[in-house]
Design a protein around this motif. Sequence first.
Motif, mmCIF file in Angstrom:
data_model
loop_
_atom_site.group_PDB
_atom_site.id
_atom_site.type_symbol
_atom_site.label_atom_id
_atom_site.label_comp_id
_atom_site.label_asym_id
_atom_site.label_seq_id
_atom_site.Cartn_x
_atom_site.Cartn_y
_atom_site.Cartn_z
ATOM 1 N N CYS A 43 -6.748 1.431 -7.446
ATOM 2 C CA CYS A 43 -5.566 1.292 -6.585
ATOM 3 C C CYS A 43 -4.353 1.105 -7.512
ATOM 4 O O CYS A 43 -4.328 0.164 -8.300
ATOM 5 N N PRO A 44 -3.358 1.987 -7.435
ATOM 6 C CA PRO A 44 -2.243 1.894 -8.389
ATOM 7 C C PRO A 44 -1.467 0.590 -8.285
ATOM 8 O O PRO A 44 -0.792 0.200 -9.232
ATOM 9 N N VAL A 45 -1.571 -0.094 -7.133
ATOM 10 C CA VAL A 45 -0.856 -1.367 -7.015
ATOM 11 C C VAL A 45 -1.829 -2.556 -6.977
ATOM 12 O O VAL A 45 -1.441 -3.676 -6.671
ATOM 13 N N TYR A 102 -4.415 1.251 6.741
ATOM 14 C CA TYR A 102 -5.155 0.334 5.855
ATOM 15 C C TYR A 102 -6.129 -0.501 6.692
ATOM 16 O O TYR A 102 -7.284 -0.711 6.303
ATOM 17 N N ILE A 111 -4.375 -3.429 -5.030
ATOM 18 C CA ILE A 111 -4.822 -4.082 -3.783
ATOM 19 C C ILE A 111 -6.344 -4.271 -3.873
ATOM 20 O O ILE A 111 -7.070 -3.364 -4.270
ATOM 21 N N GLY A 135 -4.349 7.077 -0.933
ATOM 22 C CA GLY A 135 -5.729 7.508 -0.705
ATOM 23 C C GLY A 135 -6.638 7.394 -1.919
ATOM 24 O O GLY A 135 -7.810 7.759 -1.854
ATOM 25 N N ASN A 136 -6.144 6.873 -3.054
ATOM 26 C CA ASN A 136 -7.004 6.723 -4.245
ATOM 27 C C ASN A 136 -8.280 5.959 -3.926
ATOM 28 O O ASN A 136 -9.359 6.299 -4.394
ATOM 29 N N CYS A 137 -8.144 4.897 -3.130
ATOM 30 C CA CYS A 137 -9.308 4.047 -2.846
ATOM 31 C C CYS A 137 -10.413 4.853 -2.164
ATOM 32 O O CYS A 137 -11.604 4.620 -2.419
ATOM 33 N N HIS A 184 -6.275 7.324 4.794
ATOM 34 C CA HIS A 184 -4.963 6.744 4.461
ATOM 35 C C HIS A 184 -3.821 7.748 4.631
ATOM 36 O O HIS A 184 -2.661 7.369 4.546
ATOM 37 N N CYS A 197 0.836 -1.206 0.000
ATOM 38 C CA CYS A 197 0.000 0.000 0.000
ATOM 39 C C CYS A 197 0.873 1.261 0.000
ATOM 40 O O CYS A 197 1.824 1.371 0.774
ATOM 41 N N LEU A 198 0.524 2.224 -0.876
ATOM 42 C CA LEU A 198 1.294 3.465 -1.022
ATOM 43 C C LEU A 198 0.732 4.603 -0.167
ATOM 44 O O LEU A 198 1.234 5.718 -0.238
ATOM 45 N N SER A 199 -0.319 4.333 0.579
ATOM 46 C CA SER A 199 -1.011 5.379 1.364
ATOM 47 C C SER A 199 -1.425 6.561 0.491
ATOM 48 O O SER A 199 -1.454 7.704 0.947
HETATM 49 S S1 SF4 Z 1 -5.385 3.019 -3.398
HETATM 50 FE FE1 SF4 Z 1 -4.187 1.192 -2.899
HETATM 51 S S2 SF4 Z 1 -2.130 1.981 -2.518
HETATM 52 FE FE2 SF4 Z 1 -3.501 3.745 -2.404
HETATM 53 S S3 SF4 Z 1 -4.075 3.894 -0.189
HETATM 54 FE FE3 SF4 Z 1 -5.659 2.643 -1.179
HETATM 55 S S4 SF4 Z 1 -4.967 0.533 -0.878
HETATM 56 FE FE4 SF4 Z 1 -3.178 1.851 -0.503
#
Ligand code: SF4
Length: 395
Positions: free
Chosen positions: A364-366, A334, A368, A279-281, A314, A275-277
């Motif tokens: 989520c850019p990664v 998270y 998750i 906040g997109n989610c 986040h 998680c990149l923190s």
């Molecule tokens: S979008 Fe993904 S990477 Fe960014 S805060 Fe949410 S869970 Fe973490």
Amino acid sequence: MSDVKSVAEQRWFLPKSSLGDLVRKLCEQGYTVIAPVRRDGVITILPITEAADIARGVADEQDGGHYRLHDDPEDKYFRYSVGPDGPKRYFFPPRQKLFTMHVAGDRFEMDTVGPEPPKYAFIGVRPCDLAAIAVQDRVFGIASDQSTFRCETETYYQQTRLQSLLIAVNCTRPGGTCFCDSQNTGPEVTEHHLFDVAMTELRGGFVMRVGSDKGRALIDELPVREPNEAELELEELRLIRAREHMGRSLDPQQARDALAKAVEHPRWDEVAERCLSCGNCTMVCPTCFCSTVTDSSDLASNKVTRHRQWESCHTLAFTYVTSGPSRNNTRSRYRQWLRHKLSTWYEQFGSSGCVGCGRCITWCPVGIDLTEEAAIIAADRTLTTTHRSESEVCS
Ligand code: SF4
Ligand code: SF4
């Protein structure tokens, strides 16, 4: 037994060529019409003035951290599922002026209080977003369910919502990250949703039904006819097929119970590694409602303006209390987000905080995926920790 159908059971058919009449009628009634539009590689929702503005002949492809649009040979209007934004930002704007004050001698005097609530008509609202609006209605104080807390000061949200018109579209092609079927929020609009008109798109037009007096009055002004048997059968088949093609699934009760226990779990460390923190989610989530306020002062005019803007649980700054950040690592932030969405939200608002729209997975850019995280924790048969609230477990 009467063969007269109730209004809720009644169906109408609007030919596709008459969608423009619907948009025109709404404009004549003073609504700002908001509908899905293809813009900058995504389906977003924007003000439109004619049916030709609505995204058509396009389909989406969604997966964890992945979103693409492509031209679709079916040439329909609503073959895509939800894009990154929904009606939330019109009812609860990402940044909004709350008031302006000026210095008058040794005190402040109020100049202006917020903007006037607009009159919106939304076309193409998905069932998951209708469910999200019901969640936000509880947060912002216009829910019919009086058991949850009421916020008496959210007049902009309340007035904008109450004078809005919601024309929903049943999902016949769910996205790769959708799981509304699991959350009982879609893919079909039901009597549990708040809506004015609901439509299912077929090749030649839309099967419609009404959910309110406002919706009924609108139908009366449109060039509709009764749908034939074949059209009604096709609608039913499309909706059955949609249920069979959900991109994801989740067991809400299992997730709720498991996350209530999983205060300490090794999975939180694993997800924190990725998680990149960012906040997109939370920014794309139709039920998230956290915000912060900023004041800016203009020395030349002796004025100060207060804005409210969306914030995310986040970010480190959002957890800041007088003694410092209360959740000072990615793991705890998270955990707070996931446990709130799928478990502790029930205690606060009497429902899940997740409507299964899948946006947080797609954006989520990664990549998750909350359905995956919840399932992994729920599958751990060693979970025994008793529930504690996040305020008790803040690191
Ligand atoms: S979008 Fe993904 S990477 Fe960014 S805060 Fe949410 S869970 Fe973490
Ligand atoms: S938590 Fe994710 S899937 Fe659930 S409503 Fe929010 S964005 Fe949609």
